[in-house]
Design an enzyme around this catalytic site. Structure first.
Site, PDB file in Angstrom:
ATOM      1  N   HIS A 214     -14.615  -9.384 -74.801  1.00 32.48           N
ATOM      2  CA  HIS A 214     -13.733  -9.966 -75.810  1.00 32.48           C
ATOM      3  C   HIS A 214     -12.484  -9.138 -76.057  1.00 32.48           C
ATOM      4  O   HIS A 214     -11.453  -9.666 -76.438  1.00 32.48           O
ATOM      5  CB  HIS A 214     -14.530 -10.325 -77.057  1.00 32.48           C
ATOM      6  N   ARG A 357     -14.426 -24.682 -81.057  1.00 29.48           N
ATOM      7  CA  ARG A 357     -15.782 -24.270 -80.684  1.00 29.48           C
ATOM      8  C   ARG A 357     -16.464 -23.734 -81.928  1.00 29.48           C
ATOM      9  O   ARG A 357     -15.934 -22.834 -82.590  1.00 29.48           O
ATOM     10  CB  ARG A 357     -15.745 -23.194 -79.610  1.00 29.48           C
ATOM     11  N   GLU A 456     -22.156 -23.491 -70.121  1.00 26.77           N
ATOM     12  CA  GLU A 456     -22.083 -22.078 -69.763  1.00 26.77           C
ATOM     13  C   GLU A 456     -23.457 -21.513 -69.442  1.00 26.77           C
ATOM     14  O   GLU A 456     -23.609 -20.309 -69.273  1.00 26.77           O
ATOM     15  CB  GLU A 456     -21.366 -21.271 -70.851  1.00 26.77           C
ATOM     16  N   ASP A 480     -19.581 -16.918 -69.175  1.00 22.15           N
ATOM     17  CA  ASP A 480     -21.033 -16.838 -69.357  1.00 22.15           C
ATOM     18  C   ASP A 480     -21.774 -17.483 -68.195  1.00 22.15           C
ATOM     19  O   ASP A 480     -22.798 -16.966 -67.742  1.00 22.15           O
ATOM     20  CB  ASP A 480     -21.442 -17.509 -70.674  1.00 22.15           C
ATOM     21  N   CYS A 527     -12.650 -23.487 -69.434  1.00 24.63           N
ATOM     22  CA  CYS A 527     -11.964 -22.636 -70.410  1.00 24.63           C
ATOM     23  C   CYS A 527     -12.358 -21.163 -70.270  1.00 24.63           C
ATOM     24  O   CYS A 527     -11.940 -20.335 -71.058  1.00 24.63           O
ATOM     25  CB  CYS A 527     -12.221 -23.133 -71.832  1.00 24.63           C
TER      26      CYS A 527
HETATM   27  C1  PEP Z   1     -17.132 -18.446 -71.505  1.00 28.04           C
HETATM   28  O1  PEP Z   1     -18.282 -18.019 -71.619  1.00 28.04           O
HETATM   29  O2  PEP Z   1     -16.578 -18.650 -70.404  1.00 28.04           O
HETATM   30  C2  PEP Z   1     -16.319 -18.721 -72.700  1.00 28.04           C
HETATM   31  C3  PEP Z   1     -15.164 -19.347 -72.601  1.00 28.04           C
HETATM   32  O3  PEP Z   1     -16.793 -18.274 -73.889  1.00 28.04           O
HETATM   33  P1  PEP Z   1     -16.753 -16.729 -74.350  1.00 28.04           P
HETATM   34  O4  PEP Z   1     -15.963 -15.979 -73.319  1.00 28.04           O
HETATM   35  O5  PEP Z   1     -16.115 -16.704 -75.685  1.00 28.04           O
HETATM   36  O6  PEP Z   1     -18.189 -16.375 -74.365  1.00 28.04           O
HETATM   37 MG    MG Z   2     -19.257 -18.089 -73.559  1.00 25.61          MG
END
Ligand code: PEP
Ligand code: MG
Length: 606
Positions: A214, A357, A456, A480, A527
């Site tokens: 993140h 989300r 995911e 993920d 995404c």
């Molecule tokens: C992902 O898992 O690709 C996603 C977009 O969600 P995050 O990266 O916030 O887990």
């Molecule tokens: Mg994710």
């Protein structure tokens, strides 16, 4: 046709003759943006010290110790007052936490106990503070009442401030940097990254974290050059030393010579100028040479939209990571606060879709004030929609805020970490129950709100054809999905070679999904970070994906690539990729394709 073997061009022009690879002056990592920063290091080390209890002997002057203790308290109080003033100016609602900390600091009972330990038990003041505070921390933590439990965290915070002041260590705040600098840390938590002082931050370098962590996601969305996974760096750099963050070569140069600094500054300016030209592509449409429109949406991590004028060049928000509202403060965001945040985004994008989300915490996104149990495998634990279904009150509050905001724009809801239709149905039923409650109160909301899922997990991907009738849309979270397909933790740099974004399994699943959604006439977008990877984009398009959601920083370059390919090229590439056996083969194939389109675009001027 894709030329099968084209020479792999390596731009050596800017490589230094006296490259120091091999010694400690250069540290390798993973870079978030291909940009360069040259600046002073700010080594961010959260304060820690030895807390063992020590007593003094007759040689110590007790009155002098008490005077120093009082000075320490005064200093801590001064810091808190300054912090309160800052919060007031920023207009946030965090003042209460500063007040609570001041109350703890001035508490007469604790003061009496500390003084008594110093005088009667001959304890050094820092040890006396540790003894008294730790005692209350234990008592409060053991209390069943959650409000009282929360006070333990405040006590810990105040104790840490006091000990830092006692040791004469100045406070380091990432939200209020004194001058431009490159922040170097072992690790930054999402709340650290979110509170960064954007006027002064030149770059981020961390020892931990990968490209889908993140910290990386936020750095990318805020357009901050960053290199992650640079092991051992905090021990090698001192505050104020010049460092070079080379996001192109994915390395950090320590203690550079004057000549190196000049070279990198020139290189930085050259890249920034090229980026500026590239940014012009933002205004162009994302259509292939043969006229296929690709929807380009953006990922947002906060309701704050930098450069609102850019909104007209994008097709909406493909992923609004609502959890950052929960991570950026020290208590649950109220319904009203959430409503305002969601409404701001929905209004800014008007008729364009904003995919909200729902809360996705757990995994590497931990909210300390929720005091969730520690899990052995948090990525396989109670995260995403699972957590919302076990904390329904928190989920209902969010849904109420989102539905109220849906009256102001084209908001859609998307549930993360879905593995089966049951979870989707339970979450969707809650949405409609909350909607009914709003109806009873005559509160407006969009009754046609679209509800979709993130794909995911491998389970969701493999039963997409069974879920398609009930969901309105889906977006693939490749970050993920890749971690679960490859069984490699996206945060663990020890297994980074196993976390392969170009693994054949990833493309195979994406191809299957594109087919399912195309047949059903429903939107499938991507995404995860893969959507913003220029090299991979032609394959995704060739597989049949018509919507990509990425950080706005990457949009111009992606549009440039899309405009330089044809659907026939993209399909041929996708077919070739689907036949490949390893991630390395795929990567080489994408590099060849890349060179092919680069060569074509230099032959044609836009
Ligand atoms: C992902 O898992 O690709 C996603 C977009 O969600 P995050 O990266 O916030 O887990
Ligand atoms: Mg994710």
């Amino acid at each position: 046709m894709i030329p099968s073997i084209l020479p792999f061009l390596i731009n050596k022009k800017h490589r230094l003759q006296n490259d120091k690879a091999g010694n400690d002056m250069i540290k390798k990592g993973k870079s978030v943006l291909s940009r360069i920063a040259v600046g002073d290091a700010l080594v961010y080390v959260p304060f820690s010290c030895d807390k063992s209890l020590r007593t003094y002997d007759d040689t110590e002057d007790v009155e002098a110790l008490i005077a120093r203790y009082k000075e320490t308290k005064q200093k801590a109080r001064g810091e808190l007052e300054a912090l309160g003033e800052q919060m007031k100016q920023k207009g946030g609602d965090q003042e209460a936490f500063v007040q609570a900390h001041e109350e703890i600091l001035l508490d007469p009972v604790m003061e009496e106990e500390i003084l008594s330990l110093i005088r009667r038990d001959r304890m050094y003041p820092d040890s006396a503070m540790v003894q008294v505070y730790e005692n209350y921390i234990q008592i409060f933590s053991a209390n069943k009442n959650e409000v009282i439990q929360e006070r333990a965290a405040d006590l810990r915070d105040v104790l840490s401030r006091l000990l830092r002041c006692w040791h004469g260590v100045p406070e380091k705040k990432l939200s209020d940097l004194e001058k431009p600098c490159i922040v170097i840390a072992e690790e930054l938590f999402p709340s650290d990254t979110l509170s960064l002082d954007l006027d002064h931050i030149m770059g981020i370098i961390t020892e931990k974290g990968g490209l889908t962590s993140h910290t990386a996601i936020i750095a990318r969305s805020l357009d901050i050059p960053a290199i992650l996974g640079c092991e051992g760096l905090t021990d090698l750099v001192r505050d104020g030393e010049t460092v070079i963050l080379d996001g192109v070569k994915e390395e950090v140069v320590l203690r550079p010579s004057e000549e190196e600094i000049r070279h990198y500054e020139k290189e930085r300016d050259r890249i920034e100028q090229a980026l500026e030209i590239n940014r012009k592509y933002l205004e162009k449409e994302a259509v292939t040479k043969d006229g296929q429109k690709i929807e380009i949406r953006v990922n947002l991590a906060s309701p704050e939209i930098r450069g609102k004028e850019r909104i007209r060049f994008i097709d909406g928000v493909g992923l609004f990571r609502s959890e950052f509202l929960y991570l950026s403060q020290d208590q649950l965001p109220s319904e009203e606060m959430q409503y305002q945040a969601y409404k701001t985004v929905a209004q800014a994008f008007q008729e364009k879709a904003v995919v909200l989300r729902t809360l996705d915490i757990g995994g590497d996104k931990q909210v300390s004030y929720m005091e969730l149990p520690t899990e052995e495998n948090p990525f396989l634990g109670n995260r995403g929609i699972r957590l919302c279904l076990t904390h329904e009150d928190i989920f209902r509050t969010q849904i109420r805020a989102a539905l109220r905001a849906s009256a102001w724009g084209n908001l859609k809801l998307m549930f993360p970490m879905i593995t089966s239709l049951n979870e989707f149905r339970r979450a969707r039923d809650i949405v409609y129950e909350v909607g009914k409650e709003l109806d009873q109160k005559h509160v407006e909301w969009n009754k046609d709100i679209q509800i979709g899922i993130m794909i995911e997990t491998p389970a969701a991907a493999l039963i997409a054809d069974r879920m398609i009738d009930e969901i309105d849309f889906a977006s693939v979270g490749t970050n993920d999905l890749t971690q679960y397909l490859c069984a490699a933790d996206r945060m663990n740099s020890d297994v980074k070679e196993y976390y392969q974004d170009y693994h054949p399994a990833v493309f195979r699943i994406l191809g299957m999904l594109a087919e399912v959604f195309q047949k059903a006439g429903k939107t499938l977008s991507i995404c995860g970070e893969l959507a913003g990877e220029y090299k991979a984009a032609p394959v995704l398009i060739g597989l049949g994906v018509k919507a990509l959601s990425l950080s706005i920083t990457n949009v111009p370059e992606l549009k440039r690539r899309i405009r330089s390919i044809t659907m026939a090229d993209a399909k041929a590439l996708a077919d070739e990729v689907l036949r490949m056996k390893t991630a390395q083969e795929i990567e080489q194939c994408l590099e060849r394709f890349e060179e092919h389109i680069q060569m074509e675009s230099t032959n044609e001027s836009e």
